[in-house]
Design an enzyme around this catalytic site. Structure first.
Site, PDB file in Angstrom:
ATOM      1  N   ASP A   1       0.869  -1.168   0.000  1.00  0.00           N
ATOM      2  CA  ASP A   1       0.000   0.000   0.000  1.00  0.00           C
ATOM      3  C   ASP A   1       0.915   1.230   0.000  1.00  0.00           C
ATOM      4  O   ASP A   1       2.096   1.147   0.342  1.00  0.00           O
ATOM      5  CB  ASP A   1      -0.883  -0.034   1.247  1.00  0.00           C
ATOM      6  CG  ASP A   1      -1.725   1.218   1.401  1.00  0.00           C
ATOM      7  OD1 ASP A   1      -2.339   1.638   0.410  1.00  0.00           O
ATOM      8  OD2 ASP A   1      -1.731   1.777   2.517  1.00  0.00           O
TER       9      ASP A   1
ATOM     10  N   ASP B   1      -0.323   5.056   0.807  1.00  0.00           N
ATOM     11  CA  ASP B   1      -0.663   6.055   1.815  1.00  0.00           C
ATOM     12  C   ASP B   1      -0.649   5.457   3.214  1.00  0.00           C
ATOM     13  O   ASP B   1      -1.290   4.427   3.467  1.00  0.00           O
ATOM     14  CB  ASP B   1      -2.033   6.654   1.523  1.00  0.00           C
ATOM     15  CG  ASP B   1      -2.058   7.465   0.234  1.00  0.00           C
ATOM     16  OD1 ASP B   1      -2.802   8.442   0.166  1.00  0.00           O
ATOM     17  OD2 ASP B   1      -1.304   7.128  -0.706  1.00  0.00           O
TER      18      ASP B   1
ATOM     19  N   GLU C   1      -1.933  10.510   4.212  1.00  0.00           N
ATOM     20  CA  GLU C   1      -3.010  10.128   3.302  1.00  0.00           C
ATOM     21  C   GLU C   1      -3.127  11.272   2.296  1.00  0.00           C
ATOM     22  O   GLU C   1      -3.592  12.366   2.632  1.00  0.00           O
ATOM     23  CB  GLU C   1      -4.327   9.934   4.061  1.00  0.00           C
ATOM     24  CG  GLU C   1      -4.347   8.727   4.980  1.00  0.00           C
ATOM     25  CD  GLU C   1      -4.452   7.406   4.221  1.00  0.00           C
ATOM     26  OE1 GLU C   1      -4.931   7.420   3.070  1.00  0.00           O
ATOM     27  OE2 GLU C   1      -4.046   6.366   4.794  1.00  0.00           O
TER      28      GLU C   1
ATOM     29  N   ARG D   1     -14.959  11.605  -2.008  1.00  0.00           N
ATOM     30  CA  ARG D   1     -13.805  12.474  -1.753  1.00  0.00           C
ATOM     31  C   ARG D   1     -13.330  13.152  -3.035  1.00  0.00           C
ATOM     32  O   ARG D   1     -12.968  14.336  -3.021  1.00  0.00           O
ATOM     33  CB  ARG D   1     -12.682  11.661  -1.108  1.00  0.00           C
ATOM     34  CG  ARG D   1     -12.979  11.277   0.339  1.00  0.00           C
ATOM     35  CD  ARG D   1     -11.904  10.400   0.937  1.00  0.00           C
ATOM     36  NE  ARG D   1     -11.910   9.073   0.342  1.00  0.00           N
ATOM     37  CZ  ARG D   1     -10.989   8.140   0.567  1.00  0.00           C
ATOM     38  NH1 ARG D   1      -9.969   8.403   1.366  1.00  0.00           N
ATOM     39  NH2 ARG D   1     -11.070   6.951   0.005  1.00  0.00           N
TER      40      ARG D   1
ATOM     41  N   SER E   1      -2.174   0.636  -4.627  1.00  0.00           N
ATOM     42  CA  SER E   1      -2.688   1.730  -3.812  1.00  0.00           C
ATOM     43  C   SER E   1      -4.054   2.224  -4.248  1.00  0.00           C
ATOM     44  O   SER E   1      -4.337   2.349  -5.441  1.00  0.00           O
ATOM     45  CB  SER E   1      -1.688   2.907  -3.858  1.00  0.00           C
ATOM     46  OG  SER E   1      -2.189   4.023  -3.176  1.00  0.00           O
ATOM     47  N   GLY E   2      -4.862   2.551  -3.232  1.00  0.00           N
ATOM     48  CA  GLY E   2      -6.110   3.261  -3.482  1.00  0.00           C
ATOM     49  C   GLY E   2      -5.864   4.751  -3.652  1.00  0.00           C
ATOM     50  O   GLY E   2      -6.803   5.513  -3.833  1.00  0.00           O
TER      51      GLY E   2
ATOM     52  N   LYS F   1      -6.700  -4.733  -5.415  1.00  0.00           N
ATOM     53  CA  LYS F   1      -5.320  -4.901  -4.959  1.00  0.00           C
ATOM     54  C   LYS F   1      -4.936  -6.379  -4.940  1.00  0.00           C
ATOM     55  O   LYS F   1      -3.854  -6.771  -5.415  1.00  0.00           O
ATOM     56  CB  LYS F   1      -5.137  -4.314  -3.552  1.00  0.00           C
ATOM     57  CG  LYS F   1      -5.184  -2.804  -3.469  1.00  0.00           C
ATOM     58  CD  LYS F   1      -4.867  -2.349  -2.049  1.00  0.00           C
ATOM     59  CE  LYS F   1      -4.913  -0.841  -1.918  1.00  0.00           C
ATOM     60  NZ  LYS F   1      -4.399  -0.373  -0.622  1.00  0.00           N
TER      61      LYS F   1
ATOM     62  N   ASP G   1      -1.880  -0.967   5.780  1.00  0.00           N
ATOM     63  CA  ASP G   1      -2.316  -0.489   7.095  1.00  0.00           C
ATOM     64  C   ASP G   1      -3.825  -0.362   7.226  1.00  0.00           C
ATOM     65  O   ASP G   1      -4.342  -0.285   8.344  1.00  0.00           O
ATOM     66  CB  ASP G   1      -1.686   0.876   7.391  1.00  0.00           C
ATOM     67  CG  ASP G   1      -2.343   1.994   6.598  1.00  0.00           C
ATOM     68  OD1 ASP G   1      -2.954   2.888   7.204  1.00  0.00           O
ATOM     69  OD2 ASP G   1      -2.280   1.954   5.358  1.00  0.00           O
TER      70      ASP G   1
ATOM     71  N   ASN H   1      -8.864  -1.635   3.424  1.00  0.00           N
ATOM     72  CA  ASN H   1      -8.857  -2.044   2.017  1.00  0.00           C
ATOM     73  C   ASN H   1      -7.589  -2.812   1.650  1.00  0.00           C
ATOM     74  O   ASN H   1      -7.437  -3.247   0.510  1.00  0.00           O
ATOM     75  CB  ASN H   1      -9.026  -0.819   1.102  1.00  0.00           C
ATOM     76  CG  ASN H   1      -7.861   0.153   1.177  1.00  0.00           C
ATOM     77  OD1 ASN H   1      -7.274   0.357   2.234  1.00  0.00           O
ATOM     78  ND2 ASN H   1      -7.531   0.761   0.053  1.00  0.00           N
TER      79      ASN H   1
END
Length: 370
Positions: free
Chosen positions: A159, A161, A168, A204, A247-248, A293, A316, A319
């Site tokens: 991941d 962020d 983030e 967002r 990554s998201g 992912k 972390d 997701n």
């Protein structure tokens, strides 16, 4: 004036360590056991906790012993007292997990890392939870893993962020536009698993409509790298392991990290949509969520011809859970509470480079990597 301390080695059966009278002034520097006697390195002030002087402390081992047991438990402690070691040994004995060998992977002032080989077949989920509960009492990390996973991986998915970077990104953008609290609340709900990631991502992004591309470039240069990230990634490259961002977050920032900051091989993240030099507030499919992912990591493993037991994942947030449960190890780094409970392994007291101990490496081997 600091109290003078003595570092000495005591050779006693492992089982007898639990019977040493409690001593608050005794710190464990190392523990090695590969036979009848354990070699216990204790630093103490005043009178020896064993009532005898012991021998001169031994040098750190060049490398740990091979792993031959079905399970390993690794203790990563910022400060390991003799009393805490005794608690751990009593825990193993109480659960009927015979300790067949002990190696010291780190013996620094800021950490003691001990790996215990266990001749046991625990039910992993309840055993992992028991280890987490004990770790809280010991103010340390206690990581349970299959013995065969104590080796360097061939593919590692990360991941970005709050894992490779200490931020983030989407929250940082929101702060600049004056909607930080609103967006951060959505992010936190998603990371805790209380809100669907795809839904939260769309919400967002809509709030960030009009953010300039020029400002994005300025932010990229200011992203703080997570402690230990560079050390871990460089070590993995030296060990022949491929690394990937899953990554998201956004390719815009992941590409910058790969280009300027971190040795990464592959990037998979969300693409930002621009119009006239500013964000449109829309999203470009497919969105990289938790399931995506896992799919991408599995796909990369297949393309590289790797079995899942040569693959690890590090993250972390909620997701990240799907990919953390894919391969040999799923390491949650400084995780949210829900993730700590659900991830196969977790590190909370140290930086990313502490993951190297879970690959069976000690400090001398790590320092020798090119």
């Amino acid at each position: 004036m600091a109290t003078a301390t003595t570092l000495r080695e005591f050779r006693i059966p492992l089982a007898e360590i639990a019977q040493i009278p409690a001593a608050e002034n005794a710190t464990v520097r190392y523990l090695e056991c590969h036979g009848d006697l354990a070699h216990l390195g204790l630093e103490y002030a005043g009178v020896s906790p064993l009532g005898k002087g012991g021998t001169e402390a031994a040098a750190a081992a060049a490398e740990p012993a091979p792993v031959g047991s079905p399970w390993c438990a690794t203790l990563l402690s910022p400060a390991l007292s003799l009393a805490r070691l005794q608690q751990l040994l009593a825990f193993f004995a109480g659960r009927k997990w015979p300790v067949t060998a002990v190696d010291t992977l780190a013996r620094r002032d800021d950490r003691t890392v001990l790996r215990f080989q266990l001749d046991a077949e625990p039910d992993f989920a309840p055993a992992r939870h028991a280890c987490l509960q004990l770790a809280e009492k010991l103010e340390a990390d206690l990581v349970l893993q299959p013995g065969h996973s104590q080796r360097p991986p061939r593919l590692a998915g990360f991941d970005m962020d709050s894992t490779l970077i200490d931020a983030e990104v989407i929250d940082e953008l929101a702060k600049i536009t004056g909607i930080g609290d609103q967006v951060a609340a959505i992010t936190e709900a998603a990371m805790r698993g209380e809100l669907d990631f795809r839904q939260s991502f769309r919400k967002r992004m809509a709030l960030l409509k009009g953010f300039s591309e020029q400002r994005l470039g300025e932010i990229a240069t200011q992203l703080p790298i997570k402690g230990g990230a560079e050390q871990l990634l460089r070590a993995l490259r030296a060990l022949g392991c491929k690394t990937a961002v899953l990554s998201g977050g956004f390719t815009y920032f992941a590409d910058y990290l790969q280009r300027e900051k971190l040795p990464l091989d592959f990037i998979h993240a969300n693409q930002l949509e621009f119009e006239n030099g500013a964000l449109t507030g829309g999203v470009i499919e497919p969105i990289v969520d938790g399931n995506r992912k896992r799919e991408l990591l599995q796909q990369m493993a297949e393309e590289l011809g790797l079995d899942p037991d040569r693959v690890i994942a590090v993250g972390d947030g909620a997701n990240d859970i799907p990919m953390l449960n894919l391969g040999a190890l799923g390491i949650a780094i400084h995780p949210k509470p829900k993730v700590r409970l659900e991830a196969p392994q977790a590190i909370t007291h140290f930086g990313l480079d502490a993951a190297l101990y879970l690959f069976g490496l000690n400090d001398r081997q790590i320092a020798a990597l090119p």
